[in-house]
Design a protein around this motif. Structure first.
Motif, mmCIF file in Angstrom:
data_model
loop_
_atom_site.group_PDB
_atom_site.id
_atom_site.type_symbol
_atom_site.label_atom_id
_atom_site.label_comp_id
_atom_site.label_asym_id
_atom_site.label_seq_id
_atom_site.Cartn_x
_atom_site.Cartn_y
_atom_site.Cartn_z
ATOM 1 N N GLU A 193 22.325 -24.605 -21.646
ATOM 2 C CA GLU A 193 22.039 -23.897 -20.379
ATOM 3 C C GLU A 193 22.249 -22.383 -20.477
ATOM 4 O OE1 GLU A 193 24.305 -25.743 -17.248
ATOM 5 O OE2 GLU A 193 22.947 -27.467 -17.186
ATOM 6 N N GLN A 194 23.286 -21.963 -21.218
ATOM 7 C CA GLN A 194 23.620 -20.531 -21.289
ATOM 8 C C GLN A 194 22.976 -19.821 -22.490
ATOM 9 O OE1 GLN A 194 25.324 -19.481 -18.684
ATOM 10 N NE2 GLN A 194 25.604 -21.612 -17.993
ATOM 11 N N ALA A 195 22.182 -20.582 -23.267
ATOM 12 C CA ALA A 195 21.669 -19.998 -24.519
ATOM 13 C C ALA A 195 20.698 -18.862 -24.239
ATOM 14 C CB ALA A 195 20.969 -21.083 -25.348
ATOM 15 N N GLU A 196 20.842 -17.776 -24.976
ATOM 16 C CA GLU A 196 19.839 -16.702 -24.951
ATOM 17 C C GLU A 196 19.809 -16.032 -26.313
ATOM 18 O OE1 GLU A 196 21.536 -13.136 -22.589
ATOM 19 O OE2 GLU A 196 22.100 -14.931 -21.431
ATOM 20 N N LEU A 197 18.754 -15.265 -26.533
ATOM 21 C CA LEU A 197 18.511 -14.687 -27.849
ATOM 22 C C LEU A 197 19.720 -13.894 -28.345
ATOM 23 C CD1 LEU A 197 16.102 -14.889 -29.712
ATOM 24 C CD2 LEU A 197 15.249 -12.706 -28.803
#
Lengths: 415, 415
Positions: A65-69
């Motif tokens: 859910e919190q994943a970002e580049l």
């Protein structure tokens, strides 16, 4: 006994007298072309388990859910599972299992991320965006649900259906037995083509053309050979044929001449005559009789007449006996591309070839139309149905035609 | 080796590498569905002699020139000839020979008068009107002339053609051998449908659906069974398959995953790779190679993908190897009757069913279009050919489709 009935009356009076033959079963390898004798329900879900459509990592979507580049989520790879093997571990939060295409989804996981979309570092993967649960999961039962009817009684077994039966684990297929069709040709003049030609004799083609027709349909032809024009010999051979088959076809000896002894032979056997003579040309002297619940159909000895009446009268019977639901050939309309100069006092079927061009059916004659001429049957894929009392036919007029099944996959528009 | 080529390039690059298989011969009883390996010239006239089309009297027409109702001509009946027998006498002026349908015309006679048109009195007949020479005579060679080519190399043997061969005395038919096609399925997850289902395993359908397809075409499928995803095992099984067959088909193991070992196996065998990957969906990872003049075609293990690529790429090859002249399926246009909401980045073939109504082809999808889904192949009689870069398809738009041959005689308009 009825006489000089219409083709439709001949067809329906015989059709109501036959039933599909006995039920049997065959191995999947021999099933194509046979007909199902009962509905097939799937005993399993297909696929049987949730599985991965690609090479990737099984995980819990909420972990991403919190994943970002700029701030990837990191999961530990705890196992690798190939197609054909079961995971030994569950996926719990923070962990992942590498799965290959077709491998079961490990317990605890609800999504697969593609190989190419993560960065692997040692025993860890980095994920750069959130994932949707179930998006990359093939659900159990997606193709077929347990209990679902995948095919009904009367269905012809095609290659994809054979494949689907394999996929749900049906190794033995319930089918109707092959219909056994005994064929005998009567005539003092007849010789088998393997023999030397003698003066006044001709080679018998009917046994071969009708036998081939039966094979092509998926029935089992039984050659009862050639019988001379002698009543006792014909009685004996038909009696034998009735023992060995589900349906008996004779050719020749059905007219009203001094040596047309098939009708007398049927009388001597004690068969119930159903009709004699059908209002059509060629092939009108067809005779039909029933003995011990089996039909005997006597066709004209003229080769084209025999084939045409087989097509129109016998094939629907065989299809019903095979268990097929659809028994009659398609009827179409087509534009005649040439003149046919003879008037037709009687209803007449002309050998013809239908071809489509710019969405229109065109039909031409395939040659000489005499009863005995075989050559014009070769390219014939349809029979023009000329009503009784018709005058000559004119190029450009619309005609009705019955489509024959012997042109293997060339396609014509069905009405 | 080429990669990611077009379907048409894949088809043509393979087609030029195969030839019809060896010539053989079969008995007429086994000839239907086989393909002629040489032209057939008739060794005889058909019919072989002038014969009577009816029961009547053979006479010299000039004897009847003066005949009228009030002044009949009288001829003496000197013999009776049945079909199958030769006349012992000649017809001379003033005499006649009774002939049955199919009997040879006696020497000296040039016309037959019908039974019903004369009055018989003892050994004499009375004739009441003049007759035209030759009107009621079937001439030798009317159907087929001696030396005439009745069928050409590459012709599929249909029932009427089998009949015509019989009629000209061809008891053994020169045909191409049956094409032997070895099929093997690779995959650790695969079980034969006769086995008990185990966790993580699936039943292998490809061997069965493709085998059935080969049988239906008139080829001879050879099952090489299931092979695990191990290069050496695959090498061994393909090597064996090459010995036993004319063409080897594998399923599975052709993608780029860790366990897709068919390409490596082909390399180890020393086969020349022809191409890998075709620009189409489903089924893109097709691989083709050649070893000792035999082709090995590796298809996707996804059941629908395997069937569709078999249809489009392998069937034309098999048809050429069978000796058939026409190898490619028909293409048609049809009106789509429902939306297909996905855009198609790649060229895509959608499983569909074409039906005609009022001379127009309509096409609907047959269900789920995923690679693995088999159910939508069951009613499929055509594949909609969606060009690469297409947006969603809209009900009512015209689409192009390839007609498949597995719907047995239901008919669609060919372009």
């Amino acid at each position: 006994m009825k006489t000089s009935i219409s083709l439709e009356e001949a067809q329906s009076s015989l059709l109501e007298l036959v039933q599909p033959v006995k039920q049997s079963q065959v191995s999947l390898f021999d099933a194509v072309g046979r007909v199902l004798c009962r509905d097939i329900q799937s005993g399993v879900n297909l696929p049987t388990f949730n599985k991965s459509p690609l090479d990737g990592y099984a995980l819990q979507a909420k972990d991403t859910e919190q994943a970002e580049l700029s701030n990837p989520v990191i999961l530990e790879v705890i196992e690798e599972v190939r197609a054909g093997f079961m995971p030994e571990n569950k996926v719990i939060s923070g962990s992942t299992i590498k799965v290959m295409t077709g491998a079961p989804i490990p317990e605890g996981a609800n999504e697969i991320v593609k190989y190419e979309d993560v960065k692997r570092e040692g025993n860890f993967i980095k994920l750069f965006y959130p994932l949707t649960p179930g998006k990359n999961v093939i659900q159990a039962g997606e193709d077929v649900l347990q209990g679902e009817t995948i095919a009904q009684r009367g269905t012809l077994l095609t290659p994809p259906l054979v494949g689907l039966l394999a996929a749900i684990g049906v190794a033995e297929v319930p089918v109707y037995e092959k219909v056994k069709i005994a064929i005998l040709s009567t005539g003092d003049e007849l010789l088998d083509p393997s023999k030397e030609l003698l003066p006044g004799k001709i080679y018998n083609s009917n046994l071969h053309s009708l036998g081939a027709f039966c094979s092509q349909l998926g029935a089992e032809p039984i050659s009862m050979g050639i019988v001379p024009d002698e009543k006792d010999a014909i009685v004996e051979r038909i009696t034998q044929a009735l023992k060995e088959s589900d349906l008996v076809i004779t050719t020749g000896g059905v007219s009203v001449g001094d040596y047309d002894v098939v009708p007398d032979a049927l009388k001597q056997i004690g068969a119930d005559k159903i009709f004699w003579k059908v209002d059509m040309k060629p092939g009108s002297p067809v005779i039909a009789a029933k003995q011990n619940n089996k039909l005997i159909i006597g066709l004209s000895g003229n080769p084209a007449a025999a084939l045409i009446t087989f097509d129109l009268i016998v094939v629907p019977l065989i299809k019903k006996m095979m268990g097929l639901e659809k028994q009659f050939p398609a009827k179409i309309f087509a534009i005649l591309t040439e003149n046919f100069n003879k008037p037709s006092q009687q209803r007449r079927f002309l050998r013809a070839k239908v071809q489509r061009n710019n969405e229109v059916n065109y039909v031409k004659l395939t040659g000489e139309q005499s009863n005995g001429v075989l050559k014009s049957m070769i390219d014939c894929n349809a029979l023009i149905d000329v009503p009784a009392g018709s005058g000559p036919l004119i190029a450009g007029q619309e005609v009705s035609a019955v489509v024959l099944g012997n042109d293997h996959g060339s396609f014509i528009g069905e009405v």
